[in-house]
Design an enzyme around this catalytic site. Sequence first.
Site, PDB file in Angstrom:
ATOM      1  N   GLU A 148       0.830  -1.208   0.000  1.00 28.78           N
ATOM      2  CA  GLU A 148       0.000   0.000   0.000  1.00 28.78           C
ATOM      3  C   GLU A 148       0.862   1.255   0.000  1.00 28.78           C
ATOM      4  OE1 GLU A 148      -2.352  -0.542   3.482  1.00 28.78           O
ATOM      5  OE2 GLU A 148      -3.765  -1.938   2.532  1.00 28.78           O
ATOM      6  N   SER A 364       5.020  -8.225  -9.049  1.00 30.61           N
ATOM      7  CA  SER A 364       5.536  -7.068  -8.316  1.00 30.61           C
ATOM      8  C   SER A 364       4.539  -5.929  -8.498  1.00 30.61           C
ATOM      9  CB  SER A 364       6.917  -6.660  -8.848  1.00 30.61           C
ATOM     10  OG  SER A 364       6.796  -6.095 -10.146  1.00 30.61           O
TER      11      SER A 364
END
Length: 471
Positions: A148, A364
């Site tokens: 995040e 990723s």
Amino acid sequence: MAAWLAGTSSELARRAARRLACELRRRGPGPWFLSLSTVPALGQPAGDRRGFCSVRRFAAAATSDESEGEFARGDPQVVDFPGGKLSFVGEMNFVPESQRERIKCYRVLDDDGGTIYSSIFKEVGKELALKMYSNMVTLQIMDTIFYEAQRQGRISFYLTSNGEEAINIASAAALSADDIVLPQYREPGVLLWRGFTLQEFANQLFGNKMDYGKGRQMPIHYGSNRLNYFTVSSPIATQLPQAVGAAYSLKMDKKYACTITYFGDGGTSEGDFHAALNFAAVTESPVIFFCRNNGWAISTPTTEQFRSDGVVTRGQAYGIRSIRVDGNDTLAVYSAVHAAREMAITEGRPILIEAMTYRVGHHSTSDDSTKYRPADEIKHWQTARDPISRYRKWVQGNGWWCDAEETELRNNVRRELLQAIQVAERIPKHGLAELFNDVYDRVPSNLREQQRSLLDTIQKHPSDYPTDVPV
């Protein structure tokens, strides 16, 4: 299980010794040097070593009592080729491209967290079990929050271990602090288990002055000399031959330790993988090759990478003992690595482990895996086959955990992580001069010229460069 494997190995050695004795009687007197290794012992005279016999190699030359008899009789249909004796046949038989049945996968826990009847595994006590579980939860929360943070623009890159928490923590728990780790990039849990703090993780991701790499590496390229954890390197599979070299040095120094190197299924498509396995087998180095077969090399599925039965079959081709294990089964991974370490060190041999799992997260933060695989497939592995939930059922089934403890753990970890991020953001960055240090004893003229050119460019275009990096 380790005892059973040791017994099997001893029986093979006894059979090899009997065959060796028959061969020596046939050859008559001579200066035959005997060793468990294909490499002569220190101090052994150099020169003609045709009489040097490796028990392990000799054991591989014949696998039946019938062939033992042929060797002893000096059968003309048996020839001593370099590397061992071979018998001849009149039929033209090609070795099949694959076995009839796939190699089975070692498992201890079923999907409901219960131990499978008659399964053989290394016992885990309450203290170790809870430490493993808390580390798995910590890794999961760490991935969520740092992911995040990248999406918020606070760090430039991140990569998660979602769905592979059991591989990270259980394998690390089975090792000793003296064992050397050469990771790929999806094993931060191994470093977490060894004592790398959440603050140290945050410092690396933000590249501040407390980052051991001085901000020169991409985020998630962790490393720690103190914890015997080599720094992550972006190129795929380059760590594999390096791990063999490190293992061979441990063997030469007679250390009771091994190396372990991690890699994904995609890494087995690199030449370094094959070179490393052959290197390890020939030098009989105590190294564990741990393959995380999570089904995807970024967007390339395993079906487009190889036609063999996964990765485990590659070990036999190079003369390496191998095992396939359920990578989402914490107890199975722990038991397999524990046994592999014991064999690698005490028997002086490499071991290949293929852990079957699934990469739940995107490759990723630069990837969107829903572009090449169905979302419902990801959801299935995220829920029905989650290694943390499965292991928690086993821990709770033993009466060692409850919902209140779960809530407290998750709240504490989240609080500590948010605090670590705030601290890491406030720590200054390294100056630009660090770009040119730590390579040469004396900085050469071409680098000094590059440094002057960089400073001139920044002065001409200050708005194009970050203000939080000292010049």
